[in-house]
Enzyme design. Structure first.
Site, mmCIF file in Angstrom:
data_model
loop_
_atom_site.group_PDB
_atom_site.id
_atom_site.type_symbol
_atom_site.label_atom_id
_atom_site.label_comp_id
_atom_site.label_asym_id
_atom_site.label_seq_id
_atom_site.Cartn_x
_atom_site.Cartn_y
_atom_site.Cartn_z
ATOM 1 N N ASN A 190 -4.401 -1.894 -9.453
ATOM 2 C CA ASN A 190 -5.378 -2.319 -8.281
ATOM 3 C C ASN A 190 -6.009 -1.029 -7.546
ATOM 4 O O ASN A 190 -5.337 0.113 -7.752
ATOM 5 C CB ASN A 190 -4.591 -3.080 -7.173
ATOM 6 C CG ASN A 190 -3.238 -2.396 -6.723
ATOM 7 O OD1 ASN A 190 -2.684 -1.662 -7.456
ATOM 8 N ND2 ASN A 190 -2.964 -3.006 -5.571
ATOM 9 N N ILE A 191 -7.452 -1.186 -7.206
ATOM 10 C CA ILE A 191 -8.306 -0.432 -6.829
ATOM 11 C C ILE A 191 -8.743 -0.836 -5.453
ATOM 12 O O ILE A 191 -9.484 -1.627 -5.308
ATOM 13 C CB ILE A 191 -9.265 0.179 -7.857
ATOM 14 C CG1 ILE A 191 -8.714 0.533 -8.945
ATOM 15 C CG2 ILE A 191 -10.041 1.292 -7.270
ATOM 16 C CD1 ILE A 191 -9.540 0.544 -10.334
ATOM 17 N N GLU A 192 -8.447 -0.004 -4.615
ATOM 18 C CA GLU A 192 -8.673 -0.429 -3.098
ATOM 19 C C GLU A 192 -9.849 0.193 -2.512
ATOM 20 O O GLU A 192 -10.167 1.210 -3.086
ATOM 21 C CB GLU A 192 -7.528 -0.417 -2.002
ATOM 22 C CG GLU A 192 -6.197 -1.311 -2.410
ATOM 23 C CD GLU A 192 -5.209 -1.335 -1.477
ATOM 24 O OE1 GLU A 192 -4.958 -0.567 -0.730
ATOM 25 O OE2 GLU A 192 -4.365 -2.434 -1.673
ATOM 26 N N GLU A 198 -4.829 -6.876 -12.427
ATOM 27 C CA GLU A 198 -5.182 -7.712 -13.724
ATOM 28 C C GLU A 198 -6.708 -7.675 -13.964
ATOM 29 O O GLU A 198 -6.857 -7.883 -15.092
ATOM 30 C CB GLU A 198 -4.903 -9.407 -13.268
ATOM 31 C CG GLU A 198 -3.169 -9.534 -12.824
ATOM 32 C CD GLU A 198 -3.002 -9.029 -11.462
ATOM 33 O OE1 GLU A 198 -3.685 -8.535 -10.683
ATOM 34 O OE2 GLU A 198 -2.206 -10.119 -10.823
ATOM 35 N N CYS A 205 -7.690 -13.969 -9.840
ATOM 36 C CA CYS A 205 -7.210 -13.244 -10.990
ATOM 37 C C CYS A 205 -6.992 -14.430 -12.106
ATOM 38 O O CYS A 205 -7.306 -14.300 -13.213
ATOM 39 C CB CYS A 205 -6.157 -12.347 -11.078
ATOM 40 S SG CYS A 205 -6.754 -11.003 -10.220
HETATM 41 N N1 THU Z 1 -3.151 -7.491 -5.847
HETATM 42 C C1 THU Z 1 -3.156 -7.246 -7.256
HETATM 43 O O1 THU Z 1 -3.615 -6.098 -7.823
HETATM 44 N N2 THU Z 1 -2.828 -8.283 -8.020
HETATM 45 C C2 THU Z 1 -2.326 -9.331 -7.418
HETATM 46 O O2 THU Z 1 -1.661 -10.295 -8.240
HETATM 47 C C3 THU Z 1 -1.986 -9.749 -6.203
HETATM 48 C C4 THU Z 1 -2.511 -8.528 -5.143
HETATM 49 C C5 THU Z 1 -3.404 -6.166 -5.038
HETATM 50 C C6 THU Z 1 -4.485 -6.320 -4.155
HETATM 51 C C7 THU Z 1 -4.410 -5.334 -2.988
HETATM 52 O O3 THU Z 1 -4.724 -4.138 -3.442
HETATM 53 C C8 THU Z 1 -2.758 -5.340 -2.758
HETATM 54 O O4 THU Z 1 -2.328 -5.997 -3.979
HETATM 55 C C9 THU Z 1 -2.147 -6.121 -1.728
HETATM 56 O O5 THU Z 1 -2.932 -7.497 -1.559
#
Ligand code: THU
Length: 138
Positions: free
Chosen positions: A42-44, A55, A94
């Protein structure tokens, strides 16, 4: 490829998660039908909405490299300071991206906390009655 190996690669991918806001780190390892594994994290973003889940990072890496067919994805996630991970189930967005590229009856979603602790679901189990390309005659 063994699903336990895919879990190991998802844990590796999780180490790259960029999460200065949620501190919740997710990793994914997507196995293409070509045998290649595409890793994603994940990339915020400071503006929050541009955040990309692990994903989708994996899917978009694969598709951008010309791979459109997939066998399985392993997903792991948890707070960065968590001693033990808990199961991280993919978000609705996703699941919908999976529905675009994967056969819901056979695509495997591997969820768990370690290479020794995981469960395998089909996409159909996670997204019953999903809307996909077939609904548009594609
Ligand atoms: N997140 C994911 O990368 N995949 C998931 O299936 C659920 C949530 C991430 C998004 C955000 O960066 C963090 O988790 C908190 O929601």
């Amino acid at each position: 490829m063994e699903r336990s190996k895919l879990m190991e690669l998802a844990l590796e991918a999780r180490q790259m998660a960029y999460t200065p806001y949620s501190h919740f780190k997710v990793g994914a390892a997507l196995l293409g039908k070509n045998g290649v594994v595409y890793k994603g994290c994940n990339i915020e973003n400071a503006s929050y909405t541009p955040t990309n889940c692990a994903e989708r990072t994996a899917f978009f890496k694969a598709v951008s490299e010309g791979q459109y067919e997939f066998e399985a994805i392993a997903i792991v996630g948890g707070a960065e300071d968590a001693k033990n991970l808990s199961v991280c189930s993919p978000c609705g967005v996703c699941r919908q991206v999976m529905m675009e590229f994967c056969d819901p009856d056979t695509f495997e979603v591997v969820l768990g906390t370690s290479p020794e602790d995981y469960q395998v679901y089909t996409l159909k189990e996670l997204l019953p009655l999903g809307f996909g390309p077939a609904n548009l005659g594609k």
